[in-house]
Design an enzyme around this catalytic site. Structure first.
Site, PDB file in Angstrom:
ATOM      1  N   HIS A  10       0.878  -1.064  -0.023  1.00  0.00           N
ATOM      2  CA  HIS A  10       0.072  -0.052   0.019  1.00  0.00           C
ATOM      3  C   HIS A  10       0.858   1.227  -0.122  1.00  0.00           C
ATOM      4  CE1 HIS A  10      -2.888  -2.736   1.249  1.00  0.00           C
ATOM      5  NE2 HIS A  10      -3.986  -2.139   0.815  1.00  0.00           N
ATOM      6  N   ARG A  32      -9.742   3.029  -5.863  1.00  0.00           N
ATOM      7  CA  ARG A  32     -10.996   3.080  -5.848  1.00  0.00           C
ATOM      8  C   ARG A  32     -11.501   4.573  -5.364  1.00  0.00           C
ATOM      9  NH1 ARG A  32     -13.652  -0.508  -0.676  1.00  0.00           N
ATOM     10  NH2 ARG A  32     -15.906  -0.438  -1.732  1.00  0.00           N
ATOM     11  N   SER A  40     -14.472   2.569   3.780  1.00  0.00           N
ATOM     12  CA  SER A  40     -13.883   1.517   4.026  1.00  0.00           C
ATOM     13  C   SER A  40     -12.552   1.838   4.930  1.00  0.00           C
ATOM     14  CB  SER A  40     -13.006   0.960   2.452  1.00  0.00           C
ATOM     15  OG  SER A  40     -12.228  -0.213   2.986  1.00  0.00           O
ATOM     16  N   TYR A  93     -11.033  -0.281  -8.993  1.00  0.00           N
ATOM     17  CA  TYR A  93     -11.849  -1.136  -8.041  1.00  0.00           C
ATOM     18  C   TYR A  93     -13.074  -1.507  -8.843  1.00  0.00           C
ATOM     19  CZ  TYR A  93     -14.285  -3.277  -4.274  1.00  0.00           C
ATOM     20  OH  TYR A  93     -14.874  -4.214  -3.247  1.00  0.00           O
ATOM     21  N   LEU A 129     -12.450 -15.655  -6.553  1.00  0.00           N
ATOM     22  CA  LEU A 129     -12.453 -14.283  -6.144  1.00  0.00           C
ATOM     23  C   LEU A 129     -14.018 -13.734  -5.796  1.00  0.00           C
ATOM     24  CD1 LEU A 129      -9.873 -12.990  -8.778  1.00  0.00           C
ATOM     25  CD2 LEU A 129      -9.490 -13.494  -6.371  1.00  0.00           C
ATOM     26  N   GLU A 132     -18.188 -12.824  -1.523  1.00  0.00           N
ATOM     27  CA  GLU A 132     -18.559 -13.652  -0.283  1.00  0.00           C
ATOM     28  C   GLU A 132     -17.625 -14.732   0.059  1.00  0.00           C
ATOM     29  OE1 GLU A 132     -20.320 -13.343  -3.257  1.00  0.00           O
ATOM     30  OE2 GLU A 132     -21.573 -11.552  -2.421  1.00  0.00           O
ATOM     31  N   MET A 134     -14.118 -14.559  -0.307  1.00  0.00           N
ATOM     32  CA  MET A 134     -13.075 -14.046   0.475  1.00  0.00           C
ATOM     33  C   MET A 134     -13.646 -13.516   1.705  1.00  0.00           C
ATOM     34  SD  MET A 134     -11.653 -11.807  -2.558  1.00  0.00           S
ATOM     35  CE  MET A 134     -10.367 -10.946  -1.635  1.00  0.00           C
ATOM     36  N   PHE A 160     -13.223  -7.936   8.415  1.00  0.00           N
ATOM     37  CA  PHE A 160     -12.437  -6.966   7.550  1.00  0.00           C
ATOM     38  C   PHE A 160     -12.752  -6.503   6.318  1.00  0.00           C
ATOM     39  CE2 PHE A 160      -8.303  -6.397   5.050  1.00  0.00           C
ATOM     40  CZ  PHE A 160      -7.962  -5.401   5.633  1.00  0.00           C
ATOM     41  N   GLY A 164     -17.620  -4.305   0.323  1.00  0.00           N
ATOM     42  CA  GLY A 164     -17.042  -4.378  -1.137  1.00  0.00           C
ATOM     43  C   GLY A 164     -17.987  -3.935  -2.253  1.00  0.00           C
TER      44      GLY A 164
END
Length: 199
Positions: A10, A32, A40, A93, A129, A132, A134, A160, A164
């Site tokens: 990051h 994003r 987020s 994103y 991917l 749900e 993840m 966490f 999304g």
């Protein structure tokens, strides 16, 4: 080491090794929209850093470029201005949410996978991917790190990997706060060519 290595980071551009401009490793950068990003980030700070401020206070910090992550606009624009370099793939994103198969193919081509992915391979990756899936993965959800979080203890449903969604900012911002973000986005991104999708 031989073979390819993959690193998730990051870090803003200026904190990467100085050689990055000469060595030019392949970089996939995902941006994003700032409104959803701030929502987020608020939940991230509550879960990981145990912050106790309100959402509005988090927005103030974000809009004043005082967030520990640094100014979001500077982070994004540093990579955006290099988007035409052959070693940078700049993604949104929102594009991943809307058309994941296309983005998977873009990434495979960018990373020189060696051959075109079959439709079946792409679908397998899309299934893997799914948001749900993840969300149910303890490793992706950083559950070992967050087990002592008072937020988790008060609400076992908090994750966490939260929602999304594109446009969740509408559930958190009134029109005045949204307008503040619009002004901030215009001040920092106007003329750059980088535009965001908000729903």
């Amino acid at each position: 080491m031989t073979g390819r290595r993959f690193i998730k980071s990051h870090l803003p551009w200026q904190l990467h090794p100085r050689e990055i401009d000469n060595v030019r490793p392949k970089i996939i950068y995902v941006v994003r929209n700032p409104k959803d990003l701030c929502v987020s980030y608020y939940y991230y700070c509550q879960l990981i850093h145990r912050s106790e401020g309100t959402f509005e206070e988090c927005c103030d910090i974000f809009l004043e470029d005082q967030a520990p992550i640094g100014p979001m606009w500077a982070h994004a624009l540093a990579f955006w201005k290099r988007r035409n370099q052959g070693n940078i793939l700049f993604l949104k994103y929102e594009d991943m949410k809307r058309n994941l198969p296309t983005v998977i193919r873009q990434c495979a081509e960018f990373l020189e996978f060696g051959r075109a992915l079959t439709d079946e391979e792409v679908q397998t990756m899309c299934d893997h991917l799914q948001f749900e899936r993840m969300q149910r993965n303890p490793a992706v959800n950083l559950e070992p790190l967050m087990k002592d979080s008072p937020i988790i203890q008060n609400d076992a449903g908090v994750k966490f990997i939260r929602k999304g969604e594109i446009g969740d900012w509408k559930n958190h911002m009134d029109s005045a706060l949204s307008a503040r973000f619009d002004d901030w986005i215009r001040d920092h991104f106007e003329g750059s060519g980088l535009e965001f999708d908000y729903e």
